[in-house]
Design an enzyme around this catalytic site. Structure first.
Site, mmCIF file in Angstrom:
data_model
loop_
_atom_site.group_PDB
_atom_site.id
_atom_site.type_symbol
_atom_site.label_atom_id
_atom_site.label_comp_id
_atom_site.label_asym_id
_atom_site.label_seq_id
_atom_site.Cartn_x
_atom_site.Cartn_y
_atom_site.Cartn_z
ATOM 1 C CD GLU A 122 25.477 10.691 -34.104
ATOM 2 O OE1 GLU A 122 26.597 10.185 -34.542
ATOM 3 O OE2 GLU A 122 24.477 11.079 -34.463
ATOM 4 C CB CYS A 142 18.167 1.140 -31.846
ATOM 5 S SG CYS A 142 16.302 0.974 -31.658
ATOM 6 C CB CYS A 146 13.078 0.381 -38.125
ATOM 7 S SG CYS A 146 12.190 0.207 -36.619
ATOM 8 C CB CYS A 149 15.784 3.771 -38.570
ATOM 9 S SG CYS A 149 16.476 4.676 -37.103
ATOM 10 C CB CYS A 376 13.732 12.150 -38.019
ATOM 11 S SG CYS A 376 13.168 13.681 -37.879
HETATM 12 N N1 SAH Z 1 12.796 4.239 -31.287
HETATM 13 C C1 SAH Z 1 12.072 5.405 -31.133
HETATM 14 C C2 SAH Z 1 12.642 6.705 -31.072
HETATM 15 C C3 SAH Z 1 13.815 6.782 -32.106
HETATM 16 S S1 SAH Z 1 13.579 7.561 -33.722
HETATM 17 C C4 SAH Z 1 11.082 5.381 -32.206
HETATM 18 O O1 SAH Z 1 11.085 4.528 -33.297
HETATM 19 O O2 SAH Z 1 9.920 6.017 -32.024
HETATM 20 C C5 SAH Z 1 12.663 8.877 -34.044
HETATM 21 C C6 SAH Z 1 11.576 8.991 -35.032
HETATM 22 O O3 SAH Z 1 12.471 9.083 -36.357
HETATM 23 C C7 SAH Z 1 10.832 8.100 -35.210
HETATM 24 O O4 SAH Z 1 9.744 8.137 -35.757
HETATM 25 C C8 SAH Z 1 11.513 6.931 -36.363
HETATM 26 O O5 SAH Z 1 10.772 6.067 -36.971
HETATM 27 C C9 SAH Z 1 12.013 8.287 -37.205
HETATM 28 N N2 SAH Z 1 12.982 7.723 -38.218
HETATM 29 C C10 SAH Z 1 13.880 6.778 -38.155
HETATM 30 N N3 SAH Z 1 14.586 6.802 -39.207
HETATM 31 C C11 SAH Z 1 14.113 7.774 -40.016
HETATM 32 C C12 SAH Z 1 14.547 8.146 -41.335
HETATM 33 N N4 SAH Z 1 15.458 7.621 -42.084
HETATM 34 N N5 SAH Z 1 13.865 9.233 -41.966
HETATM 35 C C13 SAH Z 1 12.832 9.761 -41.200
HETATM 36 N N6 SAH Z 1 12.322 9.323 -40.010
HETATM 37 C C14 SAH Z 1 13.151 8.449 -39.445
#
Ligand code: SAH
Length: 386
Positions: A122, A142, A146, A149, A376
């Protein structure tokens, strides 16, 4: 430094098993080679190999990078027979948009792409009054696991190729140039690697993408490196490599906790590279590139939003100097099935106030597109049964 006792291990829900960290992709199949995979020199070599004169490379680049077209049928300054030959060798179809979701009166658009092997990714285009930002995916799924996420729950399917990332960008430029987004014709100013995937785990394709994004037109899209943000969980060796590239992109570090106990829960790669190592590497990025680093911090109610953690974060950042960093707290976008929610407003305000009290520039990041799962960390391409 004294910190309260570590909290018990908490997962997003009791049924949620721990997801393993995954460094290597499940799939290794490669998408066909595309014009956008090539360097300017390789483009010349390729057209010559296809039996065309060398200057065709510039013609094709002009179509692709300034008119945002990859359809040789529309390249009417080329002889018809060249168009046919080049269409198949240089512009194979890499991806199809299968769904578009809009929010904010059409100024936020999420596109779901099906790739050649039916992997799905996406991208999200967001138009603001003063700028337009595209959030791109660098991997299908990915491997960083995490737990908060949405993409992290999928595991890693595969790395995207350079052209698969650049095609997301071209589509955005084109949509803006054709006036599809309310507000009149405009250009893309900002690009963030904050869609699906860990960009630094797909280093080669991502850095080649960045080179082409910043190359002046018609060799590339002519974007400014400072308006490109590479966001990472903190893969230290890859961050060190990026530091030496001589391309001053903005580095965003997804920290989410200032202490190793909690960060290892929220960002499992922390078990390999600690908070201190990761922050030292981020600080060195600033030192070498002069670019202020962004610290991303999703505020999760009662998990990582304590005032003492804001203080600890402020202290750890200041211990490495002043003026090198700013913090972007992001209210958590809860993923389906998760028991975690965003912090309460007063807690969020206190967290921000504490950081500012330490002299750290802090701005809450907006969560545009959350109603179309385009915000995000919400990107998790669905398995649909069309
Ligand atoms: N893998 C990379 C980029 C993708 S995510 C990274 O982790 O930085 C982009 C951002 O969104 C990252 O800071 C991630 O931690 C954040 N993110 C992921 N899941 C989220 C959620 N459920 N709520 C808010 N931010 C989130």
């Amino acid at each position: 430094m004294k910190t309260p006792l570590a909290q018990p291990v908490v997962r997003p829900s009791d049924e949620t098993p721990a997801i393993p960290l995954q460094m290597a992709p499940k799939r290794r199949g490669k998408p066909p080679r595309h014009f956008a995979d090539l360097t300017p020199e390789e483009r010349v070599a390729s057209v010559v190999e296809a039996g065309e004169p060398a200057f065709r490379a510039t013609q094709l680049a002009t179509h692709y990078f300034t008119h945002y077209t990859s359809d040789p049928a529309k390249m009417t300054d080329l002889p018809a027979k060249s168009r046919d030959a080049l269409a198949t060798t240089m512009f194979p179809e890499l991806m199809r948009p299968t769904r578009k979701l809009e929010a904010d009166g059409g100024t936020t658009v999420k596109t779901l792409w099906h790739l050649f092997d039916e992997a799905k990714v996406e991208s999200v285009l967001m138009r603001y009054p003063q700028r337009t930002t595209l959030c791109v995916s660098s991997q299908a799924g990915c491997g960083m696991a995490c737990p908060f996420c949405a993409t992290g729950q999928l595991g890693l399917t595969r790395n995207l190729s350079t052209a698969e990332i650049l095609e997301q960008v071209r589509a955005a430029f084109r949509s803006l140039a054709e006036g599809e987004i309310p507000g009149g014709v405009t250009r893309l100013n900002n690009l963030v690697f904050m869609g699906m995937g860990e960009p630094l785990a797909n280093y080669k394709a991502v850095i080649e993408t960045v080179r082409t994004l910043v190359a002046p037109q018609p060799e590339g899209f002519g974007m400014s490196a400072r308006n490109i943000t590479v966001s990472t969980v903190g893969l230290v060796p890859a961050m060190q490599k990026l530091t030496k590239e001589g391309i001053p992109v903005t580095l965003a570090l997804s920290l989410h906790a200032p202490d190793d106990d909690l960060r290892s829960e929220l960002v499992p790669i922390n078990t390999r590279w600690s908070v201190d190592e990761t922050l030292d590497t981020a600080r060195n990025y600033f030192e070498v590139t002069g670019r202020r680093v962004s610290i991303e911090y999703a505020l999760i109610k009662d998990m990582n939003d304590h005032a003492w953690r804001a203080d600890l974060l402020g202290e750890k950042l200041n211990a490495r100097g002043r003026g090198w960093v700013h913090v972007n707290p992001i209210p958590l976008n809860p993923t389906p099935g998760s028991i975690w929610t965003a912090s309460d407003r007063d807690v969020e305000d206190e967290f921000v106030a504490r950081l500012r009290g330490h002299g750290i520039p802090t701005t809450i990041r907006d969560t545009r597109g959350s109603d179309i799962d385009g915000a995000c960390g919400q990107l998790a391409a669905e398995e649909d049964d069309e």
